[in-house]
Design a protein around this motif. Structure first.
Motif, PDB file in Angstrom:
ATOM      1  N   THR A  12      34.055  58.665  92.977  1.00 11.56           N
ATOM      2  CA  THR A  12      35.484  58.999  92.987  1.00 11.56           C
ATOM      3  C   THR A  12      35.650  60.468  92.665  1.00 11.56           C
ATOM      4  OG1 THR A  12      37.627  58.606  91.923  1.00 11.56           O
ATOM      5  CG2 THR A  12      35.701  58.268  90.558  1.00 11.56           C
ATOM      6  N   THR A  14      38.729  61.399  91.414  1.00 11.46           N
ATOM      7  CA  THR A  14      39.820  61.374  90.431  1.00 11.46           C
ATOM      8  C   THR A  14      39.213  61.677  89.060  1.00 11.46           C
ATOM      9  OG1 THR A  14      40.975  59.707  91.721  1.00 11.46           O
ATOM     10  CG2 THR A  14      41.567  59.855  89.395  1.00 11.46           C
ATOM     11  N   GLY A  61      37.908  55.678  98.968  1.00 12.51           N
ATOM     12  CA  GLY A  61      38.537  54.382  98.706  1.00 12.51           C
ATOM     13  C   GLY A  61      37.622  53.325  98.139  1.00 12.51           C
ATOM     14  N   SER A  63      36.755  52.938  95.129  1.00 14.26           N
ATOM     15  CA  SER A  63      37.211  52.499  93.806  1.00 14.26           C
ATOM     16  C   SER A  63      37.855  51.115  93.912  1.00 14.26           C
ATOM     17  CB  SER A  63      38.244  53.466  93.230  1.00 14.26           C
ATOM     18  OG  SER A  63      37.687  54.736  93.111  1.00 14.26           O
ATOM     19  N   GLY A  64      38.326  50.782  95.125  1.00 13.37           N
ATOM     20  CA  GLY A  64      38.987  49.496  95.330  1.00 13.37           C
ATOM     21  C   GLY A  64      38.033  48.304  95.236  1.00 13.37           C
ATOM     22  N   ARG A  66      36.071  45.762  93.460  1.00 12.57           N
ATOM     23  CA  ARG A  66      36.272  45.360  92.068  1.00 12.57           C
ATOM     24  C   ARG A  66      34.949  45.106  91.359  1.00 12.57           C
ATOM     25  NH1 ARG A  66      40.912  43.246  90.156  1.00 12.57           N
ATOM     26  NH2 ARG A  66      39.705  41.605  89.165  1.00 12.57           N
ATOM     27  N   ARG A 209      44.108  56.630  80.467  1.00 14.03           N
ATOM     28  CA  ARG A 209      44.693  56.127  81.704  1.00 14.03           C
ATOM     29  C   ARG A 209      45.280  54.746  81.421  1.00 14.03           C
ATOM     30  NH1 ARG A 209      40.535  53.006  84.050  1.00 14.03           N
ATOM     31  NH2 ARG A 209      38.552  53.346  82.989  1.00 14.03           N
ATOM     32  N   ALA A 237      48.150  55.261  85.813  1.00 12.58           N
ATOM     33  CA  ALA A 237      47.236  54.262  86.371  1.00 12.58           C
ATOM     34  C   ALA A 237      46.403  54.977  87.432  1.00 12.58           C
ATOM     35  CB  ALA A 237      48.038  53.128  86.982  1.00 12.58           C
ATOM     36  N   PHE A 239      43.317  54.101  88.777  1.00 11.71           N
ATOM     37  CA  PHE A 239      42.470  53.320  89.688  1.00 11.71           C
ATOM     38  C   PHE A 239      43.146  52.008  90.108  1.00 11.71           C
ATOM     39  CE2 PHE A 239      39.408  55.866  87.101  1.00 11.71           C
ATOM     40  CZ  PHE A 239      39.028  56.723  88.127  1.00 11.71           C
ATOM     41  N   GLY A 240      44.393  52.142  90.582  1.00 14.91           N
ATOM     42  CA  GLY A 240      45.063  50.973  91.166  1.00 14.91           C
ATOM     43  C   GLY A 240      45.646  49.991  90.167  1.00 14.91           C
ATOM     44  N   GLU A 241      45.879  50.446  88.924  1.00 13.94           N
ATOM     45  CA  GLU A 241      46.478  49.518  87.950  1.00 13.94           C
ATOM     46  C   GLU A 241      47.989  49.694  87.860  1.00 13.94           C
ATOM     47  OE1 GLU A 241      44.040  51.725  87.037  1.00 13.94           O
ATOM     48  OE2 GLU A 241      42.324  50.603  86.265  1.00 13.94           O
ATOM     49  N   GLY A 242      48.632  49.988  89.000  1.00 12.56           N
ATOM     50  CA  GLY A 242      50.077  50.247  89.026  1.00 12.56           C
ATOM     51  C   GLY A 242      50.888  49.091  88.453  1.00 12.56           C
TER      52      GLY A 242
END
Ligand code: UDP
Ligand code: GLC
Length: 390
Positions: A12, A14, A61, A63-64, A66, A209, A237, A239-242
């Motif tokens: 990543t 980020t 992408g 990071s998606g 799991r 985060r 967030a 890494f997709g923890e919106g």
């Protein structure tokens, strides 16, 4: 002996804790290169430190994928993963050693360095336990490490123990604590607060985060038992923890504490914000591999309350330099905060000791020296890299 040619690999771009550590770690390697799966702030950070940066084709992408799912979950992107392994292997051939800084970078680099016959170092920034990874993922990682890595570097004893408990070879793993340095704002706290637009009331802060295992929800619950006290929640967030981030705002409203919680989003001035706090809270509900924010708060001279899980007890010397509370216990957290606010003046010696410990145990120069020594050792004895014709 010339410095080995190192290729740093990360999945990543980020900037979370592991990438901040990597950006600091590469400082003494001007001739090194970085192979990054995607574009982003890490690419610029590595280039600004003199590294030549390759951005993979088709690597974004990931990071998606799991951490708790079966490796079969990667099947839909299998073609892209194979192509990435081939790209890493090709790039690895002109280096003396490959250094994988993330779990996904490691898995692909393990295959690539086997093909390219290059030594591999894994900087493992995770706790390989059932709270963080599914059983199949843990098994895959330790098997690959045992078979392919020359060295596994971890930031804490807690991370080393988890690696061994998951089946990793004990002789493979070495602890190199993360190193940090911060710029202190020497003005009085009231002036810093004014600048930040924060009210002059007792205030706690959490700087991570936003993710369920980081435990910001526990702080909100504790706040409900701490009338009149405000909380700063810095971080986003990443890494997709919106959904968790949205849930935090809803929880604050439900608990009736919204007016006392300052959600500041992702910040680039964490040390200054910390200096404006009465207490920094590190509320992770699952074991923390390291926790840079603990050391930042120690350097900032601010009292810390941390959950006693993962590396916190190592960093705070068993509670001598910060208050340890059980994870996921808002009542214990609220009691600890109230106690610190009531006895703030008595804490000066502990705060001075904490800052001293942070400087002597967690300095950035020491981390760089230790990492460079280990990278050199891993590279030694490897067959010479294929040097491209000029
Ligand atoms: N951080 C930041 N801005 C924020 C929140 C956090 O720059 O708004 C930084 C924080 O100061 C720390 C890092 O992000 O240096 C997080 O590292 P840590 O090891 O605590 O945890 P991670 O999030 O990587 O698991
Ligand atoms: C990971 C861990 C964090 C650690 C950081 C740097 O992000 O979650 O605890 O401080 O890596 O090692």
């Amino acid at each position: 002996m010339p410095a080995p040619r190192v290729m740093f690999v990360n999945h990543t771009s980020t900037m979370s804790g592991a990438e901040l550590v990597l950006a600091d770690a590469v400082e003494p390697w001007p001739g090194a290169t970085a192979f990054l799966f995607e574009g982003g702030p890490l690419n610029a950070a590595m280039a600004s430190r003199g590294l030549s940066v390759t951005t993979a084709r088709g690597g974004g992408g990931l990071s998606g994928l799991r951490r708790d799912s079966s490796p079969l979950g990667a099947l839909p992107v299998a073609g892209r993963l194979v192509a990435l392994v081939a790209q890493i292997a090709r790039a690895a051939r002109v280096h003396d050693v490959v250094y994988a800084n993330s779990q996904k970078a490691f898995v692909l680099s393990a295959l690539a360095t086997t093909l390219a016959r290059r030594p591999l170092v894994w900087h493992l920034h995770d706790i390989l336990d059932s709270a963080h990874f599914g059983a199949a993922q843990r098994a895959l990682q330790v098997r690959l490490a045992n078979a392919c890595a020359r060295l596994v570097i971890v930031p804490s004893r807690a991370a080393a123990d988890a690696f061994v408990a998951a089946g990793g070879r004990a002789g493979l793993v070495e602890v190199v604590p993360n190193g940090l340095s911060i710029d202190l704002d020497l003005r009085p706290r009231a002036a810093i607060r004014r600048d930040l637009g924060l009210p002059d009331v007792p205030m706690v802060g959490v700087f991570s985060r936003l993710a369920a295992w980081k435990g910001q929800h526990v702080v909100l619950r504790a706040l409900a038992d701490l009338p009149g006290i405000h909380a700063v929640v810095a971080g986003d967030a990443l890494f997709g923890e919106g959904a968790y981030a949205d849930g935090l705002r809803a929880l604050a409203a439900e608990l009736g504490v919204s007016g006392r919680v300052h959600f500041l989003g992702q910040r680039s001035d964490v040390p200054r914000l910390m200096q404006a706090m009465d207490v920094v809270i590190h509320p992770s509900v699952h074991p923390e591999p390291f926790g840079r924010t603990l050391v930042e708060a120690m350097l900032a001279g601010v009292p810390v309350v941390a959950t006693d899980t993962g590396a916190a007890a190592e960093i705070l010397d068993g509670g001598r330099f910060g208050t340890l509370v059980p994870p996921d216990r808002p009542d214990a957290l609220a009691d600890a905060v109230a106690d610190i606010l009531a006895h703030r003046r008595d804490l000066e010696p502990r705060l001075a000791g904490a800052a001293e410990r942070a400087r002597t145990h967690y300095g950035v120069a020491a981390m760089r020296t230790r990492l460079a020594e280990r990278i050199g050792r891993a590279a030694a004895g490897a067959a010479p890299a294929v040097v491209p014709a000029p």
